[in-house]
Design a protein around this motif. Structure first.
Motif, PDB file in Angstrom:
ATOM      1  N   SER A 274      26.775  17.854  33.764  1.00  0.00           N
ATOM      2  CA  SER A 274      25.933  18.843  33.107  1.00  0.00           C
ATOM      3  C   SER A 274      24.529  18.311  32.870  1.00  0.00           C
ATOM      4  CB  SER A 274      26.549  19.255  31.765  1.00  0.00           C
ATOM      5  OG  SER A 274      26.399  18.226  30.801  1.00  0.00           O
ATOM      6  N   PHE A 275      23.568  19.238  32.773  1.00  0.00           N
ATOM      7  CA  PHE A 275      22.181  18.852  32.488  1.00  0.00           C
ATOM      8  C   PHE A 275      22.074  18.246  31.092  1.00  0.00           C
ATOM      9  CE2 PHE A 275      21.269  22.358  35.626  1.00  0.00           C
ATOM     10  CZ  PHE A 275      20.810  21.509  36.618  1.00  0.00           C
TER      11      PHE A 275
ATOM     12  N   LEU B   5      15.354  18.869  36.217  1.00  0.00           N
ATOM     13  CA  LEU B   5      15.989  20.086  35.699  1.00  0.00           C
ATOM     14  C   LEU B   5      15.407  21.313  36.377  1.00  0.00           C
ATOM     15  CD1 LEU B   5      15.599  19.217  31.897  1.00  0.00           C
ATOM     16  CD2 LEU B   5      17.633  18.800  33.300  1.00  0.00           C
TER      17      LEU B   5
ATOM     18  N   HIS C 245      16.123  26.197  32.690  1.00  0.00           N
ATOM     19  CA  HIS C 245      16.915  25.401  31.756  1.00  0.00           C
ATOM     20  C   HIS C 245      16.042  24.795  30.660  1.00  0.00           C
ATOM     21  CE1 HIS C 245      20.697  23.311  30.810  1.00  0.00           C
ATOM     22  NE2 HIS C 245      19.918  22.349  30.362  1.00  0.00           N
TER      23      HIS C 245
ATOM     24  N   PHE D 190      22.264  21.746  43.357  1.00  0.00           N
ATOM     25  CA  PHE D 190      21.033  21.246  42.742  1.00  0.00           C
ATOM     26  C   PHE D 190      20.914  19.738  42.978  1.00  0.00           C
ATOM     27  CE2 PHE D 190      18.191  19.833  39.339  1.00  0.00           C
ATOM     28  CZ  PHE D 190      17.171  20.765  39.450  1.00  0.00           C
ATOM     29  N   ARG D 191      22.049  19.048  42.953  1.00  0.00           N
ATOM     30  CA  ARG D 191      22.068  17.609  43.256  1.00  0.00           C
ATOM     31  C   ARG D 191      21.510  17.369  44.655  1.00  0.00           C
ATOM     32  NH1 ARG D 191      25.622  12.810  43.317  1.00  0.00           N
ATOM     33  NH2 ARG D 191      25.763  12.138  45.494  1.00  0.00           N
TER      34      ARG D 191
ATOM     35  N   HIS E 141      27.471  19.976  43.470  1.00  0.00           N
ATOM     36  CA  HIS E 141      26.413  20.856  42.947  1.00  0.00           C
ATOM     37  C   HIS E 141      25.255  20.885  43.941  1.00  0.00           C
ATOM     38  CE1 HIS E 141      27.969  21.429  38.827  1.00  0.00           C
ATOM     39  NE2 HIS E 141      28.433  20.214  38.950  1.00  0.00           N
TER      40      HIS E 141
ATOM     41  N   LEU F  62      23.466  15.232  39.068  1.00  0.00           N
ATOM     42  CA  LEU F  62      24.695  15.974  38.851  1.00  0.00           C
ATOM     43  C   LEU F  62      25.777  15.421  39.775  1.00  0.00           C
ATOM     44  CD1 LEU F  62      23.497  19.695  38.688  1.00  0.00           C
ATOM     45  CD2 LEU F  62      24.365  18.318  36.800  1.00  0.00           C
TER      46      LEU F  62
ATOM     47  N   THR G 272      24.784  25.841  38.092  1.00  0.00           N
ATOM     48  CA  THR G 272      23.451  25.435  37.626  1.00  0.00           C
ATOM     49  C   THR G 272      22.523  26.633  37.389  1.00  0.00           C
ATOM     50  OG1 THR G 272      22.672  25.106  39.907  1.00  0.00           O
ATOM     51  CG2 THR G 272      23.581  23.182  38.746  1.00  0.00           C
TER      52      THR G 272
ATOM     53  N   GLU H  70      32.193  31.888  37.901  1.00  0.00           N
ATOM     54  CA  GLU H  70      31.344  30.729  38.186  1.00  0.00           C
ATOM     55  C   GLU H  70      32.039  29.832  39.197  1.00  0.00           C
ATOM     56  OE1 GLU H  70      28.897  28.358  35.044  1.00  0.00           O
ATOM     57  OE2 GLU H  70      30.769  27.236  35.313  1.00  0.00           O
TER      58      GLU H  70
ATOM     59  N   ASN I 219      31.168  26.911  42.792  1.00  0.00           N
ATOM     60  CA  ASN I 219      30.142  26.220  43.572  1.00  0.00           C
ATOM     61  C   ASN I 219      29.825  27.026  44.832  1.00  0.00           C
ATOM     62  OD1 ASN I 219      32.056  25.555  45.621  1.00  0.00           O
ATOM     63  ND2 ASN I 219      32.625  23.686  44.552  1.00  0.00           N
TER      64      ASN I 219
END
Length: 313
Positions: free
Chosen positions: A225-226, A242, A246, A200-201, A198, A194, A100, A126, A128
């Motif tokens: 994905s966003f 978001l 982004h 961010f979730r 993730h 998400l 993210t 990349e 997690n």
């Protein structure tokens, strides 16, 4: 016993294949196999069970690998001392970034860093957060960029920036007429999230849990994905949250659906994280300066409230 032999052992332990480990170590497979065999003969034990596919560590092999990591890392420290004394910033540097953050942050700093430090062979992957921490602890990464705090005693964190959450609210949504939204306006029942894994979730869930009257229910609609979540929101299936960076390259039509939060803005703390042994700290310091410098101009929010990325039950 040599440092090189221990490096070969670690390579086979990581890739579980002699041929792949040899390729990654830039030696021929017979050379790598012979050196490991010499070490096993010297110790009079088997480090690997070659009868299994993929190759597995023996019970004593697992203990040897743990010690080998410490020895190899300490050997790298000697070169670190010399490089720092000479003021040399170069060599291989392995950096991990969470999904993210990668697409929006990497284009901001990569060209600047490569131009300023051309002798650094930057290798980026990349992953997690959980995988990044494992690789930092095992010595397979030099540093990573992730949402913090992580509450891990083996990992050091240095904040790079604070990135606010921004709501993406489609025209037919109940919050569309608001100029700004607050945490109390949120309802997880209509927030697109998400997929699990993730951080961010987890930050979004933790943000919603902070308001009174939250009900811990199952979430029905998730995406990887966003972009997909925004498209689903446009189809009337809910709203989404978001990260601020982004939103910078969105179309003007999409930006009309953005709603910022009332202050203090809920935000995630993005940090440069690395092992407490601080190997290659001179390159880490250089990377932090570059990233902090470019992001400082992109994010002007001051009054923020940090939302934890740690999953809360």
């Amino acid at each position: 016993m040599t440092i090189t032999q221990l490096q070969y052992v670690l390579a086979v332990a990581e890739y579980q294949n002699f041929t792949h480990a040899a390729e990654k170590s830039f030696v021929t497979q017979p050379t790598l196999s012979m050196q490991i065999q010499k070490l096993e003969d010297e110790l009079d034990i088997l480090i690997f069970d070659r009868s299994k596919k993929p190759i597995q560590l023996t019970q004593v092999g697992e203990k040897i690998v743990e010690q080998a990591k410490n020895i190899v890392n300490e050997s790298y420290r000697i070169k670190d001392i010399v490089d720092q004394q000479k003021g040399y910033i170069g060599g291989e540097y392995r950096l991990g970034i969470i999904p993210t953050i990668m697409p929006t942050l990497l284009p901001l700093f990569l060209k600047n860093f490569v131009n300023k430090y051309p002798k650094v062979n930057l290798k980026i992957e990349e992953q997690n957060t959980e995988t990044l921490i494992e690789k930092l602890e095992d010595g397979y990464l030099d540093a990573a960029i992730a949402a913090t705090p992580l509450d891990n005693e083996n990992i050091k964190e240095r904040a790079l920036y604070y990135e606010p959450f921004v709501a993406y609210v489609p025209e037919n949504h109940r919050l569309n007429k608001l100029d700004k939204v607050s945490v109390n306006d949120l309802d997880l029942d209509d927030i697109l999230l998400l997929e699990d894994g993730h951080c961010f979730r987890d930050g979004v869930i933790n943000l919603c849990k902070s308001k009174k009257g939250f009900r811990d229910e199952q979430f029905q609609l998730e995406s990887g994905s966003f972009e997909t979540m925004m498209k689903l929101a446009d189809e009337g299936l809910g709203m989404t949250l978001l990260p601020y960076l982004h939103t910078l390259n969105m179309s003007e039509t999409q930006k009309k659906h953005l709603r910022y939060f009332t202050e203090p803005n809920p935000a995630r703390e993005v940090s440069l994280i690395y092992h407490k042994s601080e190997l290659k700290i001179h390159i880490t310091d250089a990377l932090k300066d570059i990233v902090s410098g470019v992001v400082r101009g992109a994010i002007a929010f001051q009054n923020v409230k940090i939302v934890s990325p740690l999953h809360k039950k």
